[in-house]
Write a protein that holds these residues in place. Structure first.
Motif, PDB file in Angstrom:
ATOM      1  N   LYS A  56       0.764  -1.363   0.027  1.00  0.00           N
ATOM      2  CA  LYS A  56      -0.074   0.116   0.046  1.00  0.00           C
ATOM      3  C   LYS A  56       0.987   1.281   0.002  1.00  0.00           C
ATOM      4  CE  LYS A  56      -0.525   0.243   4.930  1.00  0.00           C
ATOM      5  NZ  LYS A  56      -1.489   0.169   6.077  1.00  0.00           N
ATOM      6  N   ASP A  57       2.239   1.221   0.173  1.00  0.00           N
ATOM      7  CA  ASP A  57       2.974   2.246   0.432  1.00  0.00           C
ATOM      8  C   ASP A  57       3.422   2.849  -1.126  1.00  0.00           C
ATOM      9  OD1 ASP A  57       2.892   2.503   2.907  1.00  0.00           O
ATOM     10  OD2 ASP A  57       4.568   1.111   3.215  1.00  0.00           O
ATOM     11  N   GLU A  59       3.787   4.694  -4.278  1.00  0.00           N
ATOM     12  CA  GLU A  59       2.975   6.053  -4.718  1.00  0.00           C
ATOM     13  C   GLU A  59       2.613   6.068  -6.147  1.00  0.00           C
ATOM     14  OE1 GLU A  59       2.624   8.484  -2.538  1.00  0.00           O
ATOM     15  OE2 GLU A  59       3.312   7.560  -1.026  1.00  0.00           O
ATOM     16  N   GLU A  96      -6.706   5.851   7.493  1.00  0.00           N
ATOM     17  CA  GLU A  96      -6.079   5.924   5.943  1.00  0.00           C
ATOM     18  C   GLU A  96      -7.038   6.472   5.033  1.00  0.00           C
ATOM     19  OE1 GLU A  96      -4.620   2.072   5.328  1.00  0.00           O
ATOM     20  OE2 GLU A  96      -3.202   2.085   6.769  1.00  0.00           O
TER      21      GLU A  96
END
Length: 349
Positions: A56-57, A59, A96
């Motif tokens: 999920k990190d 970009e 989030e």
């Protein structure tokens, strides 16, 4: 879209620019991904034309830069993004939510501008994809959401037969059916995949050595029966008033190191499902509606539907009462828990 349709599109050179791969069957997610890679990426040029991101990190800029670079000596540029986590529904108070909403919007608009040489594949193995989310709807318009469901019936049987042939082994239809029952692949918990079944097939084939035909005995030697499978077997023995068989199956369950309260819970659950199934059948409900009301899948429903014929309402109600009494003993007395369940099983017979 289903896996079979995707495979046809790959073979016909008819790929869309963006996909979401999701569902329970990780084996075919990986299979389809490898099929795309083998067809469109020349050997030795993987590092230039096949880019993969994890988590999920990741970009938006990383995805953008990967897609904007032209493929080198290759028809397609394949960009794979695993477990990005923006395709499932989140509550607004989730910490989030705001971050993912911004990521959603930028990515959603960019996906509409993709060139034909790019194929982005989002793989979501761990989270359920919400098809009502705006970005998922966008992907469904310009690409495809591919559901990789567990294979069943004829497809599963053909796959098993084909896997055994890789080891130069033959297996009959009854033996395949026996393996399916005891492999846990179609069990209620849904934890098993074709990778697990593939591993069991390899173990069975290696155990059989020079034998060409795989037998039920070969399967028994390798495949440990699941709790669900043993509970069905236990109730079959109880219905047949087979005390020795019932106690033998109970001891097989204990060998699995399952907690005794969990075993009792599963027995109670089974009797409740049997009663519910019997009532629904007699009230004229069909299989689909009965399954929905019972909250179970077709494989488990088929076994329960068959098994409920062996029990009258009186026997089911009496069994549930005895199970609840056993539950009280487990919670309120110092009596040996295993003995409590053994006495219950003998009484049920």
């Amino acid at each position: 879209m289903k896996c079979e349709e995707l495979i046809v599109d790959i073979k016909n050179n008819n790929l869309k620019t963006v996909y979401i791969f999701c569902g329970e069957e990780h084996y075919f997610i990986d299979y389809s991904l490898n099929l795309i890679k083998e067809k469109y990426i020349p050997q030795g040029l993987e590092s230039l034309n096949y880019i993969s991101f994890e988590g999920k990190d990741t970009e938006f800029n990383e995805i953008y830069n990967a897609c904007e670079t032209l493929p080198f000596m290759s028809e397609k540029k394949i960009v794979v993004v695993k477990d990005l986590g923006i395709f499932s529904r989140r509550k607004k108070d989730d910490e989030e939510y705001e971050i993912e909403s911004k990521k959603d919007e930028g990515l959603k608009e960019y996906l509409k501008t993709l060139e034909d040489y790019v194929v982005i594949i989002f793989i979501e193995k761990e989270r359920k994809v919400d098809k009502n989310k705006s970005i998922v709807k966008t992907i469904n318009k310009i690409g495809e959401v591919v559901d990789f469901e567990r294979i069943k019936g004829k497809d599963l049987y053909n796959w098993i037969e084909k896997e055994f042939r890789k080891y130069n082994k033959n297996i009959s239809y009854p033996s395949i059916n026996y393996l399916v029952q005891y492999s846990s692949y179609l069990s209620r918990d849904g934890n098993k995949t074709l990778y697990d079944l593939e591993n069991q097939i390899a173990q069975i084939s290696n155990f059989a050595r020079d034998k060409k035909e795989i037998s039920k005995d070969d399967i028994d030697k390798i495949v440990a029966k699941s709790l669900d499978t043993n509970i069905f077997k236990l109730l079959d023995s109880i219905a047949a008033k087979d005390v020795n068989g019932s106690l033998k199956t109970f001891n097989e369950i204990c060998i699995l190191n399952e907690p005794l309260p969990k075993i009792l819970f599963m027995i109670i659950r089974q009797f409740r499902l049997l009663r519910q199934c019997k009532t629904l059948k007699e009230s004229g409900f069909g299989q689909k509606e009965s399954m929905e009301r019972m909250g179970i899948g077709s494989y488990e429903f088929g076994k329960i539907s068959r098994q409920c014929k062996s029990f009258s309402y009186e026997k089911l109600d009496n069994a549930l009462e005895l199970c609840l009494e056993a539950d009280e003993k487990l919670k309120s007395t110092s009596m040996n828990s295993k003995l409590v369940l053994e006495m219950l099983i003998v009484t049920l017979c």
